[in-house]
Enzyme design. Structure first.
Site, PDB file in Angstrom:
ATOM      1  N   CYS A 164       0.871  -1.247  -0.148  1.00 19.23           N
ATOM      2  CA  CYS A 164      -0.126   0.060   0.238  1.00 19.23           C
ATOM      3  C   CYS A 164       0.841   1.280  -0.107  1.00 19.23           C
ATOM      4  O   CYS A 164       0.403   2.326   0.073  1.00 19.23           O
ATOM      5  CB  CYS A 164      -1.036  -0.077   1.063  1.00 19.23           C
ATOM      6  N   HIS A 304      -3.144   7.855   6.035  1.00 22.80           N
ATOM      7  CA  HIS A 304      -3.211   6.620   5.549  1.00 22.80           C
ATOM      8  C   HIS A 304      -4.517   6.002   5.700  1.00 22.80           C
ATOM      9  O   HIS A 304      -5.268   5.427   4.811  1.00 22.80           O
ATOM     10  CB  HIS A 304      -2.107   5.600   5.917  1.00 22.80           C
ATOM     11  N   GLU A 315      -1.530   4.852  13.702  1.00 19.42           N
ATOM     12  CA  GLU A 315      -1.116   6.125  12.989  1.00 19.42           C
ATOM     13  C   GLU A 315      -1.409   7.648  13.788  1.00 19.42           C
ATOM     14  O   GLU A 315      -0.629   8.398  13.712  1.00 19.42           O
ATOM     15  CB  GLU A 315      -2.123   6.351  11.654  1.00 19.42           C
ATOM     16  N   LYS A 336      -9.609   7.503   1.700  1.00 16.10           N
ATOM     17  CA  LYS A 336     -10.076   6.361   1.876  1.00 16.10           C
ATOM     18  C   LYS A 336     -11.509   6.330   2.345  1.00 16.10           C
ATOM     19  O   LYS A 336     -12.128   5.103   2.043  1.00 16.10           O
ATOM     20  CB  LYS A 336      -9.274   5.397   2.645  1.00 16.10           C
ATOM     21  N   HIS A 341     -10.069   1.434  -0.292  1.00 19.23           N
ATOM     22  CA  HIS A 341      -8.437   1.430  -0.227  1.00 19.23           C
ATOM     23  C   HIS A 341      -7.925   0.804  -1.540  1.00 19.23           C
ATOM     24  O   HIS A 341      -8.338  -0.279  -1.847  1.00 19.23           O
ATOM     25  CB  HIS A 341      -8.100   0.158   0.933  1.00 19.23           C
ATOM     26  N   PHE A 399       1.952  -3.354   4.051  1.00 22.25           N
ATOM     27  CA  PHE A 399       2.288  -4.624   4.464  1.00 22.25           C
ATOM     28  C   PHE A 399       3.952  -4.971   4.325  1.00 22.25           C
ATOM     29  O   PHE A 399       4.257  -4.539   3.018  1.00 22.25           O
ATOM     30  CB  PHE A 399       1.514  -5.689   3.679  1.00 22.25           C
TER      31      PHE A 399
END
Length: 413
Positions: A164, A304, A315, A336, A341, A399
């Protein structure tokens, strides 16, 4: 050596809330949700039956039918967004040295739907049933290749893949190329089209996706107490980055300036962010240091903000560590919440949203933020806000523990 200034002179986007930048921006301001029922594949076998699909899209409206047969959906998105970015920038490539123009275009997964289809062909008919276009359609780097061919760009050309964080890495690498004099212009961004049986099955196995199937429009709810997972989306965005003097020489309009980047690794876990958000914190700190600004100068963060319980909490912790008391004076919003996403494309779409906010003096909302979470206690901008912002950050975390923070500045000559 003298560092070059890097500006953004054109943008293209194809998203679940708009198939061009103007429509995307209008729907961002209106708080429009792009999440709806799954239609690209049969929803019946899946626990999650809601996604953020690109709507009213037919590639033949943009690309020759013969070429479409050789392209995966994610490549179509990238090429269409690149066409828009180039047109928006007003550049005429016949009048520039294309040896110093390039493309870095990300994809986190590449052609997963093609892999599924061709593997079924193999099982049913053996090797002869596998398409000769299987590999070119599958590989993540092919979008950058198509874009270079389309515009005759002979400079730097490759793909970044970091889950991502992929598209933000692409933009950061393109920024570096211009800043250090290896290019005068770059098309950079990302695309993704992985709404497929295996992707949904895999993310559901990780318990990462929202299952708010009865109310799709409210399923993506970053930082809200009742968030239950992210909504997988698709689409892409491409930015035209140029060295400032080159942009000025052709009197190009400028959306904003890229002034710093921070790349870090968590070195912790393959999927979970490090507790406390150390990697994200360091990425933000490095980006601000690279930009030459103090934390107190930053006014906005495009987060994010995935809508997963743990990621949003971490976050938030990272922002507090980076900014101290100033964290509570920051505006923080998540694109998002509306587009879902977009995996490897998310950083590019969010960069477009951040730059448009700087350019127009508006901060788009985080929709579906209705019930505050005591562990997520910052200003998440639940409604569209008119605010002139000079310095902004955009976060992307992937990830594998990959962290990217991009620093932007409202353009002043």
């Amino acid at each position: 050596m003298e560092l070059k200034r890097v500006v953004v002179t054109g943008m293209g986007a194809i998203t679940p809330i708009g198939n061009n930048v103007d429509t995307f921006w209008r729907n961002l301001q209106n708080g429009t949700s792009g999440v709806g029922p799954l239609t690209l594949i049969d929803p019946q076998p899946h626990k999650t039956k809601i996604v953020a699909e690109v709507k009213d899209f037919d590639p033949v409206d943009y690309i020759d039918r013969k070429d479409i047969r050789r392209m995966e959906r994610f490549t179509c998105f990238a090429l269409i967004a690149a066409e828009e970015a180039v047109a928006d920038s007003g550049i005429d490539f016949s009048g520039v040295d294309t040896d110093y123009f390039g493309a870095i275009v990300a994809s986190g997964i590449g052609g997963m739907p093609t892999f599924e289809k061709q593997y079924l062909n193999f099982l049913q008919g053996g090797p002869r049933k596998v398409s000769p276009f299987f590999i070119p359609m599958l590989i993540s780097d092919i979008s950058a290749g198509y874009i270079s061919i389309r515009f005759g760009l002979k400079g730097i050309n490759y793909c970044t893949t970091s889950a991502c964080a992929s598209a933000s890495h692409a933009i950061g690498e393109a920024f570096h190329a211009i800043r250090y004099g290896r290019a005068i212009g770059m098309l950079a961004g990302g695309s993704e089209a992985s709404i497929s049986n295996m992707a949904l099955s895999g993310f559901n196995a990780l318990q990462a996706l929202s299952t708010r199937n009865d109310d799709p429009a409210t399923a993506s709810r970053p930082f809200d107490l009742h968030r239950d997972g992210f909504v997988i989306g698709e689409g892409g965005a491409i930015l035209m980055l140029e060295e400032l003097e080159h942009a000025k020489s052709r009197q190009a309009k400028v959306y904003g300036e890229i002034v710093g980047i921070g790349f870090t690794a968590d070195a912790h876990h393959i999927t979970a962010p490090i507790p406390g958000g150390d990697g994200a914190m360091r990425a933000m700190n490095i980006a601000m240091r690279d930009a030459g600004i103090a934390p107190e100068q930053v006014e906005y963060i495009n987060a994010h903000g995935t809508s997963t319980p743990y990621n949003d909490k971490v976050e938030t912790e990272a922002i507090k560590k980076s900014f101290g008391e100033h964290a509570y004076k920051l505006a923080v919003s998540s694109t998002k919440s509306m587009v879902g996403h977009l995996l490897g494309a998310s950083g590019a779409v969010e960069a477009v949203a951040t730059l448009l906010g700087l350019h127009h003096g508006l901060i788009h909302p985080t929709i579906n933020y209705t019930t505050p979470d005591p562990e997520c206690d910052l200003d998440y901008v639940p409604k569209l806000r008119k605010q002139d912002v000079t310095w902004a950050l955009s976060n992307s975390f992937g990830f594998g523990g990959h962290n990217v923070c991009l620093a932007f500045k409202r353009f002043t000559d």
